[in-house]
Design a protein around this motif. Structure first.
Motif, short mmCIF file in Angstrom:
data_model
loop_
_atom_site.label_atom_id
_atom_site.label_comp_id
_atom_site.label_asym_id
_atom_site.label_seq_id
_atom_site.Cartn_x
_atom_site.Cartn_y
_atom_site.Cartn_z
N UNK A 76 3.10 0.60 -15.63
CA UNK A 76 2.99 1.66 -16.64
C UNK A 76 1.75 2.52 -16.43
N UNK A 77 0.85 2.06 -15.58
CA UNK A 77 -0.36 2.82 -15.27
C UNK A 77 -0.55 2.99 -13.77
N UNK A 78 0.46 2.57 -13.00
CA UNK A 78 0.36 2.64 -11.55
C UNK A 78 0.32 4.10 -11.10
N UNK A 79 -0.56 4.38 -10.17
CA UNK A 79 -0.71 5.72 -9.62
C UNK A 79 -1.14 5.58 -8.17
N UNK A 80 -1.11 6.66 -7.41
CA UNK A 80 -1.50 6.58 -6.00
C UNK A 80 -3.01 6.69 -5.76
N UNK A 81 -3.80 6.69 -6.82
CA UNK A 81 -5.25 6.85 -6.72
C UNK A 81 -5.95 5.52 -7.00
N UNK A 82 -7.04 5.26 -6.28
CA UNK A 82 -7.86 4.09 -6.59
C UNK A 82 -7.14 2.77 -6.43
N UNK A 83 -6.32 2.66 -5.40
CA UNK A 83 -5.56 1.43 -5.17
C UNK A 83 -6.49 0.29 -4.77
N UNK A 130 10.39 -5.12 6.40
CA UNK A 130 9.37 -5.38 7.42
C UNK A 130 8.17 -6.12 6.85
N UNK A 131 8.09 -6.19 5.50
CA UNK A 131 6.95 -6.82 4.84
C UNK A 131 5.93 -5.81 4.34
N UNK A 132 6.00 -4.60 4.84
CA UNK A 132 5.06 -3.55 4.43
C UNK A 132 5.30 -3.16 2.97
N UNK A 133 4.21 -2.95 2.25
CA UNK A 133 4.28 -2.47 0.87
C UNK A 133 3.95 -0.99 0.88
N UNK A 134 4.77 -0.20 0.16
CA UNK A 134 4.55 1.24 0.09
C UNK A 134 4.52 1.70 -1.36
N UNK A 135 3.89 2.83 -1.57
CA UNK A 135 3.85 3.50 -2.86
C UNK A 135 4.71 4.74 -2.74
N UNK A 136 5.60 4.96 -3.71
CA UNK A 136 6.47 6.13 -3.71
C UNK A 136 6.32 6.84 -5.05
N UNK A 137 5.96 8.12 -5.01
CA UNK A 137 5.81 8.91 -6.22
C UNK A 137 6.97 9.89 -6.29
N UNK A 189 -6.04 -1.86 -2.55
CA UNK A 189 -6.08 -1.97 -1.09
C UNK A 189 -5.36 -0.74 -0.53
N UNK A 190 -5.67 -0.38 0.69
CA UNK A 190 -4.99 0.79 1.27
C UNK A 190 -3.49 0.52 1.41
N UNK A 191 -2.69 1.38 0.85
CA UNK A 191 -1.24 1.31 0.96
C UNK A 191 -0.73 2.70 1.32
N UNK A 192 0.29 2.79 2.17
CA UNK A 192 0.83 4.11 2.47
C UNK A 192 1.47 4.73 1.24
N UNK A 193 1.18 6.00 1.03
CA UNK A 193 1.70 6.74 -0.12
C UNK A 193 2.72 7.75 0.37
N UNK A 194 3.88 7.76 -0.29
CA UNK A 194 4.93 8.73 0.00
C UNK A 194 5.23 9.49 -1.29
N UNK A 195 5.46 10.77 -1.14
CA UNK A 195 5.78 11.61 -2.29
C UNK A 195 7.16 12.22 -2.06
N UNK A 196 8.04 12.03 -3.04
CA UNK A 196 9.37 12.59 -2.89
C UNK A 196 9.32 14.10 -3.10
N UNK A 197 10.12 14.81 -2.33
CA UNK A 197 10.17 16.27 -2.41
C UNK A 197 10.54 16.78 -3.80
N UNK A 198 11.13 15.91 -4.62
CA UNK A 198 11.49 16.31 -5.98
C UNK A 198 10.27 16.77 -6.78
#
Length: 159
Positions: free
Chosen positions: A96-103, A53-60, A105-114
């Motif tokens: 190597x330093x990517x994290x869901x904090x201090x992005x 869809x073109x959307x960029x997401x973050x997955x942890x 630009x606003x990006x949707x963050x998803x966290x895997x149940x693992x």
């Protein structure tokens, strides 16, 4: 600057989460697990994808988990990991330093149940030698993250 954006993110939310800075690289799950003296699963790896869809997401996910392509497609449709130069441009963090904090630009963050297998995980903190210790629940809360199930069960990884 990326490390500073994480500090600013925590400060803006009045969070007292110490950033661990080491002299050695923690840019991979194996390096981070060794440096912090924890099992690889406790390293929270942050991946970035561009969906069709073109959307960029973050997955942890937990460090030793692998994406299950079928589950990923069911949750998000098709997508692919960002190219290295896109990661820096869109997240503001080095690979190597990517994290869901201090992005950057606003990006949707998803966290895997693992991640919920652990009471505390260690995601990077914006630099290849940094991390924080945080509960998965708090990480989801402060990033407005949504829980998903897109990884293979860890028991299947050995086979």
């Amino acid at each position: 600057m990326s490390l500073q954006s994480v500090r600013d993110f925590f400060a803006a939310r009045n969070l007292d989460i110490p950033i661990i800075e080491l002299e050695v690289s923690t840019a991979t799950v194996a390096l981070a697990a060794e440096a912090h003296g924890v099992e690889p699963g406790r390293i929270a790896k942050t991946l970035s994808f561009r969906l069709n869809s073109g959307e960029v997401i973050i997955l942890v996910t937990r460090g030793d988990a692998r994406i299950d392509n079928r589950k990923f497609k069911e949750a998000f449709g098709k997508g692919k990991m960002l190219a290295l130069e896109e990661v820096v441009a869109l997240t503001g963090h080095p690979v190597g330093g990517v994290c869901p904090f201090g992005l950057a630009q606003p990006l949707p963050v998803y966290l895997d149940r693992s991640l919920q297998d652990f009471d505390e995980v260690l995601p990077a903190a914006g630099a290849i030698h940094s991390a924080v210790r945080i509960s998965p629940a708090l990480m989801a809360d402060i990033t407005a993250g949504s829980w998903v199930d897109v990884c293979q069960p860890v028991a299947e990884l050995a086979s």
